[in-house]
Write a protein that holds these residues in place. Structure first.
Motif, PDB file in Angstrom:
ATOM      1  N   GLN A  78     -22.413  63.207 -41.125  1.00 32.00           N
ATOM      2  CA  GLN A  78     -23.131  63.684 -42.475  1.00 32.00           C
ATOM      3  C   GLN A  78     -24.096  64.732 -42.764  1.00 32.00           C
ATOM      4  N   GLY A  79     -25.049  64.629 -41.947  1.00 27.68           N
ATOM      5  CA  GLY A  79     -26.246  64.905 -41.318  1.00 27.68           C
ATOM      6  C   GLY A  79     -25.280  66.502 -41.118  1.00 27.68           C
ATOM      7  N   ILE A  80     -24.646  67.068 -40.334  1.00 26.49           N
ATOM      8  CA  ILE A  80     -24.471  68.098 -39.931  1.00 26.49           C
ATOM      9  C   ILE A  80     -23.760  69.384 -41.336  1.00 26.49           C
ATOM     10  N   VAL A  81     -23.061  67.735 -41.628  1.00 22.86           N
ATOM     11  CA  VAL A  81     -22.542  68.116 -43.205  1.00 22.86           C
ATOM     12  C   VAL A  81     -22.947  68.713 -44.141  1.00 22.86           C
ATOM     13  N   ASP A  82     -24.579  68.022 -44.127  1.00 22.74           N
ATOM     14  CA  ASP A  82     -25.259  68.098 -44.820  1.00 22.74           C
ATOM     15  C   ASP A  82     -26.059  69.283 -44.949  1.00 22.74           C
ATOM     16  N   ASP A  83     -26.119  70.210 -44.599  1.00 25.71           N
ATOM     17  CA  ASP A  83     -26.923  71.115 -43.370  1.00 25.71           C
ATOM     18  C   ASP A  83     -26.137  72.136 -43.234  1.00 25.71           C
ATOM     19  N   PHE A  84     -25.237  72.275 -43.015  1.00 22.60           N
ATOM     20  CA  PHE A  84     -24.238  74.048 -42.466  1.00 22.60           C
ATOM     21  C   PHE A  84     -22.964  73.966 -42.818  1.00 22.60           C
ATOM     22  N   GLY A  85     -22.150  73.389 -43.508  1.00 22.52           N
ATOM     23  CA  GLY A  85     -21.198  72.398 -44.072  1.00 22.52           C
ATOM     24  C   GLY A  85     -20.200  71.817 -43.119  1.00 22.52           C
ATOM     25  N   ARG A  86     -18.540  72.162 -43.878  1.00 13.34           N
ATOM     26  CA  ARG A  86     -18.131  70.745 -42.376  1.00 13.34           C
ATOM     27  C   ARG A  86     -17.035  71.794 -41.791  1.00 13.34           C
ATOM     28  N   PRO A  87     -17.426  71.417 -40.757  1.00  9.06           N
ATOM     29  CA  PRO A  87     -17.403  72.542 -39.651  1.00  9.06           C
ATOM     30  C   PRO A  87     -15.981  71.144 -39.139  1.00  9.06           C
ATOM     31  N   GLU A  88     -14.614  72.693 -38.791  1.00 11.87           N
ATOM     32  CA  GLU A  88     -13.189  71.890 -37.925  1.00 11.87           C
ATOM     33  C   GLU A  88     -13.588  70.979 -36.601  1.00 11.87           C
ATOM     34  N   VAL A  89     -13.241  70.271 -36.397  1.00 10.13           N
ATOM     35  CA  VAL A  89     -13.258  69.740 -35.215  1.00 10.13           C
ATOM     36  C   VAL A  89     -12.771  69.596 -34.443  1.00 10.13           C
ATOM     37  N   GLN A  90     -12.755  70.009 -33.482  1.00 13.18           N
ATOM     38  CA  GLN A  90     -11.541  70.427 -31.878  1.00 13.18           C
ATOM     39  C   GLN A  90     -11.201  68.956 -31.637  1.00 13.18           C
ATOM     40  N   HIS A  91     -10.232  68.242 -30.814  1.00 11.74           N
ATOM     41  CA  HIS A  91     -10.401  67.478 -29.821  1.00 11.74           C
ATOM     42  C   HIS A  91      -9.158  67.299 -29.117  1.00 11.74           C
ATOM     43  N   TRP A  92      -9.183  67.160 -28.258  1.00 10.25           N
ATOM     44  CA  TRP A  92      -8.138  66.999 -27.251  1.00 10.25           C
ATOM     45  C   TRP A  92      -8.431  65.595 -25.950  1.00 10.25           C
ATOM     46  N   THR A  93      -6.945  65.448 -25.345  1.00  6.97           N
ATOM     47  CA  THR A  93      -6.704  64.367 -25.022  1.00  6.97           C
ATOM     48  C   THR A  93      -7.098  64.500 -23.677  1.00  6.97           C
ATOM     49  N   GLY A  94      -7.849  63.691 -23.271  1.00  6.80           N
ATOM     50  CA  GLY A  94      -8.676  62.990 -21.912  1.00  6.80           C
ATOM     51  C   GLY A  94      -7.554  63.175 -20.380  1.00  6.80           C
ATOM     52  N   LEU A  95      -7.675  64.201 -19.943  1.00  7.37           N
ATOM     53  CA  LEU A  95      -6.797  63.829 -18.465  1.00  7.37           C
ATOM     54  C   LEU A  95      -7.447  63.701 -17.062  1.00  7.37           C
ATOM     55  N   ALA A  96      -8.475  63.740 -17.264  1.00  6.01           N
ATOM     56  CA  ALA A  96      -9.718  63.738 -15.486  1.00  6.01           C
ATOM     57  C   ALA A  96     -10.391  63.752 -16.137  1.00  6.01           C
TER      58      ALA A  96
END
Length: 196
Positions: A78-96
């Motif tokens: 929320q601190g990031i959102v408050d200071d910079f706006g809400r960014p797109e959060v990328q995520h990936w399923t771990g392989l190794a």
């Protein structure tokens, strides 16, 4: 393991000392965060290591979805959102995941490299996953490697390799970042090797 990153691209004339100060004063807050394997506080500066942009782009490896969720829904993000706006959060399923010869030098991490590539429709995903896992295993022998991970986003079919180094400007393909701080409260608990 879950990999996660958001990128905050800043104006070309942005004073990156603001981000450096932010990390210097707040980075330690995740040094004992439950469920967090590792967070690399990353920046790119326009004109440095081929970067076309100024960017703050922390990269996370989560041991548990509960840890990731409590961060995303809690005061940290929320601190990031408050200071910079809400960014797109990328995520990936771990392989190794692997640690390298410099794994004990985490406190002196200098750089990180992220290599992303789209997986073509004709590629057998299981074969690609095995290949990425093998490449991460080979990285484990590279001098200066602290740790490395491979992951895939099965929504966009993007493959990712991410590595953290004890020296600046690592060799290889991908985006190079400066590491300002490394929080790794549960890095020891990240599963080693192939994760399927």
């Amino acid at each position: 393991m879950h990999a996660m990153q958001y990128e905050i691209t800043l104006p070309a004339d942005y004073d990156m000392a603001v981000i450096r100060d932010r990390v210097a004063t707040k980075g330690h807050l995740l040094d004992d965060y439950p469920g967090l394997g590792a967070k690399a506080y990353l920046i790119r500066e326009r004109g440095v290591d081929g970067s076309p942009v100024n960017q703050y782009a922390p990269f996370y490896l989560w041991n548990t979805p509960e840890g990731m969720n409590s961060f995303l829904w809690g005061p940290g993000f929320q601190g990031i959102v408050d200071d910079f706006g809400r960014p797109e959060v990328q995520h990936w399923t771990g392989l190794a995941f692997t640690e390298g010869p410099a794994s004990d030098a985490a406190s002196t991490a200098k750089s990180a490299m992220r290599h992303r590539v789209r997986v073509p429709a004709g590629v057998r995903v299981g074969d690609l996953a095995a290949e990425l896992g093998s490449e991460i295993g080979q990285l484990a022998r590279e001098d200066g490697l602290i740790y490395a991970a491979a992951a895939i986003d099965p929504r966009t079919w993007e493959a990712l390799q991410f590595s953290v180094w004890d020296h600046p400007s690592p060799k290889g393909q991908g985006d190079v970042f400066q590491v300002l701080h490394l929080s790794a409260p549960e890095r020891h608990a990240l599963p080693r090797g192939q994760q399927w």
